[in-house]
Structure formats: structure tokens, C-alpha cells
Scaffold this motif. Structure first.
Motif, PDB file in Angstrom:
ATOM      1  N   GLY A  86       0.767  -1.392  -0.081  1.00  0.00           N
ATOM      2  CA  GLY A  86      -0.201  -0.015   0.143  1.00  0.00           C
ATOM      3  C   GLY A  86       0.677   1.055   0.004  1.00  0.00           C
ATOM      4  N   GLY A  87       0.026   2.525  -0.087  1.00  0.00           N
ATOM      5  CA  GLY A  87       0.758   3.561   0.106  1.00  0.00           C
ATOM      6  C   GLY A  87       0.486   4.538  -1.327  1.00  0.00           C
ATOM      7  N   LEU A  88       0.354   3.864  -2.307  1.00  0.00           N
ATOM      8  CA  LEU A  88       0.424   4.548  -3.557  1.00  0.00           C
ATOM      9  C   LEU A  88      -1.177   4.589  -4.134  1.00  0.00           C
ATOM     10  CD1 LEU A  88       3.622   3.189  -5.489  1.00  0.00           C
ATOM     11  CD2 LEU A  88       3.368   5.187  -4.336  1.00  0.00           C
ATOM     12  N   TRP A  89      -1.447   5.705  -4.868  1.00  0.00           N
ATOM     13  CA  TRP A  89      -2.570   5.695  -5.233  1.00  0.00           C
ATOM     14  C   TRP A  89      -2.872   6.148  -6.823  1.00  0.00           C
ATOM     15  CZ3 TRP A  89      -7.603   8.305  -2.682  1.00  0.00           C
ATOM     16  CH2 TRP A  89      -8.635   7.852  -3.338  1.00  0.00           C
ATOM     17  N   PRO A  90      -2.100   5.514  -7.661  1.00  0.00           N
ATOM     18  CA  PRO A  90      -1.820   5.907  -9.129  1.00  0.00           C
ATOM     19  C   PRO A  90      -3.207   5.789  -9.755  1.00  0.00           C
ATOM     20  CG  PRO A  90      -0.996   3.896  -9.123  1.00  0.00           C
ATOM     21  CD  PRO A  90      -1.520   4.203  -7.702  1.00  0.00           C
ATOM     22  N   ALA A  91      -3.389   6.981 -10.764  1.00  0.00           N
ATOM     23  CA  ALA A  91      -4.628   7.101 -11.654  1.00  0.00           C
ATOM     24  C   ALA A  91      -4.379   7.747 -13.036  1.00  0.00           C
ATOM     25  CB  ALA A  91      -5.736   7.701 -10.744  1.00  0.00           C
ATOM     26  N   VAL A  92      -5.445   7.670 -13.781  1.00  0.00           N
ATOM     27  CA  VAL A  92      -5.695   8.467 -14.857  1.00  0.00           C
ATOM     28  C   VAL A  92      -7.094   8.883 -15.040  1.00  0.00           C
ATOM     29  CG1 VAL A  92      -5.406   8.567 -17.486  1.00  0.00           C
ATOM     30  CG2 VAL A  92      -3.550   7.057 -16.422  1.00  0.00           C
ATOM     31  N   TRP A  93      -7.249   9.793 -15.030  1.00  0.00           N
ATOM     32  CA  TRP A  93      -8.512  10.355 -14.965  1.00  0.00           C
ATOM     33  C   TRP A  93      -9.041  11.754 -15.474  1.00  0.00           C
ATOM     34  CZ3 TRP A  93     -10.229  14.111 -10.754  1.00  0.00           C
ATOM     35  CH2 TRP A  93      -9.091  14.674 -10.008  1.00  0.00           C
ATOM     36  N   MET A  94     -10.121  12.071 -15.450  1.00  0.00           N
ATOM     37  CA  MET A  94     -10.963  13.327 -16.067  1.00  0.00           C
ATOM     38  C   MET A  94     -11.916  13.826 -15.266  1.00  0.00           C
ATOM     39  SD  MET A  94     -11.355  11.721 -19.972  1.00  0.00           S
ATOM     40  CE  MET A  94     -12.189  10.501 -19.702  1.00  0.00           C
ATOM     41  N   LEU A  95     -11.829  15.199 -15.162  1.00  0.00           N
ATOM     42  CA  LEU A  95     -12.684  16.100 -14.678  1.00  0.00           C
ATOM     43  C   LEU A  95     -13.162  17.137 -15.499  1.00  0.00           C
ATOM     44  CD1 LEU A  95     -13.647  16.463 -11.493  1.00  0.00           C
ATOM     45  CD2 LEU A  95     -11.736  18.319 -11.356  1.00  0.00           C
ATOM     46  N   GLY A  96     -14.439  17.369 -15.156  1.00  0.00           N
ATOM     47  CA  GLY A  96     -15.328  18.426 -16.150  1.00  0.00           C
ATOM     48  C   GLY A  96     -14.331  19.840 -15.722  1.00  0.00           C
ATOM     49  N   GLN A 134     -30.621  25.319 -14.460  1.00  0.00           N
ATOM     50  CA  GLN A 134     -29.754  24.099 -15.108  1.00  0.00           C
ATOM     51  C   GLN A 134     -28.721  23.657 -14.194  1.00  0.00           C
ATOM     52  OE1 GLN A 134     -27.999  24.653 -18.925  1.00  0.00           O
ATOM     53  NE2 GLN A 134     -27.087  22.486 -19.027  1.00  0.00           N
ATOM     54  N   GLY A 135     -28.833  22.534 -13.753  1.00  0.00           N
ATOM     55  CA  GLY A 135     -27.800  21.850 -12.597  1.00  0.00           C
ATOM     56  C   GLY A 135     -26.670  21.524 -13.615  1.00  0.00           C
ATOM     57  N   ARG A 136     -25.284  22.000 -12.963  1.00  0.00           N
ATOM     58  CA  ARG A 136     -24.116  21.714 -13.538  1.00  0.00           C
ATOM     59  C   ARG A 136     -23.286  21.429 -12.447  1.00  0.00           C
ATOM     60  NH1 ARG A 136     -22.842  24.554 -18.251  1.00  0.00           N
ATOM     61  NH2 ARG A 136     -20.849  23.559 -18.266  1.00  0.00           N
ATOM     62  N   GLY A 137     -21.916  20.612 -12.943  1.00  0.00           N
ATOM     63  CA  GLY A 137     -21.043  20.226 -12.107  1.00  0.00           C
ATOM     64  C   GLY A 137     -19.686  19.919 -12.648  1.00  0.00           C
ATOM     65  N   ALA A 138     -18.558  19.610 -11.841  1.00  0.00           N
ATOM     66  CA  ALA A 138     -17.458  18.872 -12.470  1.00  0.00           C
ATOM     67  C   ALA A 138     -17.613  17.212 -12.465  1.00  0.00           C
ATOM     68  CB  ALA A 138     -16.304  19.590 -11.852  1.00  0.00           C
ATOM     69  N   THR A 139     -18.203  16.706 -13.489  1.00  0.00           N
ATOM     70  CA  THR A 139     -18.145  15.298 -13.274  1.00  0.00           C
ATOM     71  C   THR A 139     -16.804  14.558 -13.443  1.00  0.00           C
ATOM     72  OG1 THR A 139     -20.221  15.717 -14.747  1.00  0.00           O
ATOM     73  CG2 THR A 139     -19.366  13.512 -14.292  1.00  0.00           C
ATOM     74  N   GLU A 140     -16.538  13.409 -12.774  1.00  0.00           N
ATOM     75  CA  GLU A 140     -15.241  12.797 -12.795  1.00  0.00           C
ATOM     76  C   GLU A 140     -15.486  11.516 -13.377  1.00  0.00           C
ATOM     77  OE1 GLU A 140     -12.093  10.700  -9.762  1.00  0.00           O
ATOM     78  OE2 GLU A 140     -13.342  12.637  -9.030  1.00  0.00           O
ATOM     79  N   ILE A 141     -14.506  11.244 -14.341  1.00  0.00           N
ATOM     80  CA  ILE A 141     -14.277   9.971 -14.893  1.00  0.00           C
ATOM     81  C   ILE A 141     -12.964   9.195 -14.750  1.00  0.00           C
ATOM     82  CG2 ILE A 141     -14.607   8.684 -17.038  1.00  0.00           C
ATOM     83  CD1 ILE A 141     -16.334  10.822 -18.311  1.00  0.00           C
ATOM     84  N   ASP A 142     -13.236   8.171 -14.035  1.00  0.00           N
ATOM     85  CA  ASP A 142     -11.882   7.521 -13.763  1.00  0.00           C
ATOM     86  C   ASP A 142     -11.377   6.658 -14.838  1.00  0.00           C
ATOM     87  OD1 ASP A 142     -11.297   8.975 -11.303  1.00  0.00           O
ATOM     88  OD2 ASP A 142     -12.358   7.651 -10.227  1.00  0.00           O
ATOM     89  N   VAL A 143     -10.403   6.595 -15.638  1.00  0.00           N
ATOM     90  CA  VAL A 143     -10.057   5.892 -16.774  1.00  0.00           C
ATOM     91  C   VAL A 143      -9.680   4.538 -16.110  1.00  0.00           C
ATOM     92  CG1 VAL A 143      -8.918   5.330 -18.655  1.00  0.00           C
ATOM     93  CG2 VAL A 143      -9.692   7.540 -18.456  1.00  0.00           C
ATOM     94  N   ILE A 144      -8.578   4.796 -15.091  1.00  0.00           N
ATOM     95  CA  ILE A 144      -8.006   3.600 -14.301  1.00  0.00           C
ATOM     96  C   ILE A 144      -7.276   4.169 -13.050  1.00  0.00           C
ATOM     97  CG2 ILE A 144      -5.912   3.706 -15.804  1.00  0.00           C
ATOM     98  CD1 ILE A 144      -5.653   0.578 -15.239  1.00  0.00           C
ATOM     99  N   GLU A 145      -7.578   3.478 -12.194  1.00  0.00           N
ATOM    100  CA  GLU A 145      -6.959   3.991 -10.840  1.00  0.00           C
ATOM    101  C   GLU A 145      -6.415   2.472 -10.164  1.00  0.00           C
ATOM    102  OE1 GLU A 145      -9.121   6.376  -8.295  1.00  0.00           O
ATOM    103  OE2 GLU A 145     -10.978   5.080  -8.055  1.00  0.00           O
ATOM    104  N   LEU A 146      -5.575   2.771  -9.277  1.00  0.00           N
ATOM    105  CA  LEU A 146      -5.034   1.330  -8.463  1.00  0.00           C
ATOM    106  C   LEU A 146      -5.095   1.821  -7.159  1.00  0.00           C
ATOM    107  CD1 LEU A 146      -3.728  -1.431  -7.876  1.00  0.00           C
ATOM    108  CD2 LEU A 146      -1.402  -0.087  -8.545  1.00  0.00           C
ATOM    109  N   MET A 147      -5.556   0.980  -6.190  1.00  0.00           N
ATOM    110  CA  MET A 147      -5.421   0.926  -4.938  1.00  0.00           C
ATOM    111  C   MET A 147      -4.547  -0.092  -4.128  1.00  0.00           C
ATOM    112  SD  MET A 147      -5.595   2.798  -2.025  1.00  0.00           S
ATOM    113  CE  MET A 147      -6.736   4.050  -2.032  1.00  0.00           C
ATOM    114  N   GLY A 148      -3.418  -0.015  -4.110  1.00  0.00           N
ATOM    115  CA  GLY A 148      -2.610  -1.171  -3.518  1.00  0.00           C
ATOM    116  C   GLY A 148      -2.672  -1.430  -1.905  1.00  0.00           C
ATOM    117  N   GLY A 149      -2.193  -2.663  -1.783  1.00  0.00           N
ATOM    118  CA  GLY A 149      -2.331  -2.858  -0.118  1.00  0.00           C
ATOM    119  C   GLY A 149      -2.873  -4.393  -0.162  1.00  0.00           C
ATOM    120  N   ASP A 150      -2.999  -4.992   0.995  1.00  0.00           N
ATOM    121  CA  ASP A 150      -3.429  -6.270   1.361  1.00  0.00           C
ATOM    122  C   ASP A 150      -4.439  -6.272   2.732  1.00  0.00           C
ATOM    123  OD1 ASP A 150      -4.149  -9.005   1.851  1.00  0.00           O
ATOM    124  OD2 ASP A 150      -1.903  -9.537   2.003  1.00  0.00           O
TER     125      ASP A 150
END
Length: 266
Positions: free
Chosen positions: A169-179, A226-242
Motif C-alpha cells: 500500500g501507500g500509492l494511489w496512481p490514476a488516469v482520470w478526467m474532471l469536468g 440548469q444543474g451543472r457540475g465537475a463530473t469525474e471519469i476515472d479511466v483507471i486507478e489502482l489502490m494497492g495493499g492487502d
């Protein structure tokens, strides 16, 4: 650069390596296409309906020793700031983002390093509204295209090598998009905007959504009611650990460590 590749991992740092491409429905003469992108990769086919998509942006990162500090690159910006996002357990991030941890290698990879190095600064806490002397003992990197390259739809492809070992554990790498209404790690821009895309007037939720469908005036030239926001799309993210097979709190269906996910947060 969408073909598989490999590179030895550094024993002193943890690395995340990346290449990025974006496809759209219509052909373009876009100047965002990397000249090193192979011709056969200028189109791709939808796995959903077979539609042909045309490349509009790519970065092969084939030029070595690129730097990404603010103002250095036309497409990307690497941050030089603290990561003030809080985790689900209420604790803040342990690292400080430093643009010097983001670079390109001679063999054509963007590399993000994580280092054990101390950073101290006078930090303003937006929640407590006070200045505090703060120290973080880790450095890492985040690279963004915010307010440089934006898009409203298409296909995103990334070629990424995730760092570390899955059971450590300890790392949280990700490729993601935000509005684009919010900017990641800038809390004042995402509070009450992330990830709100709710577009119905609910008076109980109105105060929690800055741009609400209940508002007769939404300012900034945005449509009323009209409701709006900053939507998030996580293409890939890893949460390591056991977690020993035990599920994490408040996960339904149950999720245990390690895990890799793709999410849509609306």
C-alpha cells in the motif's frame, strides 16, 4: 504510442509512465496530434457500435527531458502545490506535488516519480480559514491539461505502466478526467461543484450544489434552472495493499485490497 512497452523500475522511486491519445467522430486538421504518432493510429473503431473515430489529440512523449512546470508546455501542466483533497477516512494526502518529479525519458515515456523528500510551507486552510506551518515528507507529481486541451466526447486511449507492487500500500496512481468547471486539487474550485451533474430542482440539495437547477440566476453566463457540475471519469486507478480478503468499510458490493477500478462520478 499504444503498443506495449516495458522499462526497468527504479529502485529509488516509484514510477507511473504514460502515453495519451483522444479520438473524435469527425476528421480534423488538429495541431494537437503528435507528429510521432504512427499513421495507422490516426483512427480507431468503437467497440460498442463499430463507428470509426478520428484522432484529434495525441502525445507520444518521444522528446526526452521535457519539463512541465507552469508555462513550460502547451498541452500539460505539472503542479507545484499541496494536494489538499481529503481521503474517505478524513486524512489529507501525505505528499506535495512538485513539477520536477514529472519528465520524459529517452525511450519515449512520460515518467512521474514519488520520492521521500520533505517540503515545508505556510499553508492556508480553507476549512479552518487560517494559516498553518505545514510539512509533507513525500513528493510526487500530477500532470493536467486543465484549461489547455478540453473536449466534450470521444474515445480516450492511454498506454500506462502502473508503479509498485499490488499488495504493497501507500500509492494511489490514476488516469482520470474532471469536468472543466473545477480544477483538481484546487478545493475552492471543486467545493459544491464536484461531481454534481444533478439537473433537477431539489430544495434539500440546493445548498450543496453551487450551480443548481433551482437557481433562477446561475451567474458566469450559465443557464438559469440548469444543474451543472465537475463530473469525474476515472479511466483507471489502482489502490494497492492487502486487506487480507476483508472488505473495505462502506463498500457495496464489498471491495478488498488490492483493487483496480474504472468509475463514473456524477
Amino acid at each position: 504510442m499504444k503498443t506495449p512497452h516495458s522499462s526497468p523500475q527504479s529502485t529509488a522511486t516509484r514510477l507511473l509512465q504514460l502515453a495519451v491519445t483522444l479520438f473524435h467522430l469527425h476528421p480534423t486538421t488538429s495541431h494537437w496530434i503528435d507528429e510521432d504518432t504512427p499513421p495507422h493510429l490516426l483512427t480507431t473503431t468503437s467497440l460498442v457500435d463499430g463507428t470509426t473515430y478520428h484522432l484529434v489529440m495525441s502525445d507520444e512523449f518521444n522528446v526526452p527531458n521535457r519539463t512541465f512546470a507552469d508555462g513550460h508546455d502547451p498541452m500539460w501542466t505539472a503542479l507545484d502545490k499541496s494536494d489538499d483533497d481529503y481521503s474517505a477516512s478524513g486524512g489529507g494526502s501525505l505528499h506535495f506535488y512538485n513539477s520536477s518529479t514529472v519528465s520524459t525519458t529517452p525511450d519515449g515515456m512520460l515518467t512521474i516519480r514519488s520520492l521521500i523528500e520533505k517540503t515545508s510551507w505556510n499553508h492556508y486552510d480553507h476549512v479552518e480559514q487560517e494559516w498553518t506551518e505545514t510539512t509533507k515528507h513525500f513528493k510526487s507529481g500530477m500532470i493536467q491539461s486543465w484549461n489547455k486541451f478540453c473536449f466534450t466526447g470521444g474515445i480516450v486511449e492511454v498506454d500506462v505502466i502502473l508503479p509498485g507492487e499490488p499488495d504493497i500500500g501507500g500509492l494511489w496512481p490514476a488516469v482520470w478526467m474532471l469536468g472543466n468547471l473545477g480544477r483538481a486539487t484546487y478545493e475552492a474550485s471543486t467545493n459544491n461543484l464536484w461531481p454534481w451533474s444533478y439537473d433537477e430542482c431539489d430544495r434539500k440539495k440546493q445548498e450543496a450544489q453551487a450551480i443548481s437547477a433551482c437557481n433562477s440566476r446561475n451567474h458566469f453566463g450559465l443557464n438559469p434552472f440548469q444543474g451543472r457540475g465537475a463530473t469525474e471519469i476515472d479511466v483507471i486507478e489502482l489502490m494497492g495493499g492487502d486487506s487480507g480478503g476483508k472488505p473495505l468499510p462502506a463498500t457495496d458490493p464489498p471491495i478488498s485490497l488490492p483493487y483496480v477500478d474504472m468509475t463514473l462520478q456524477v
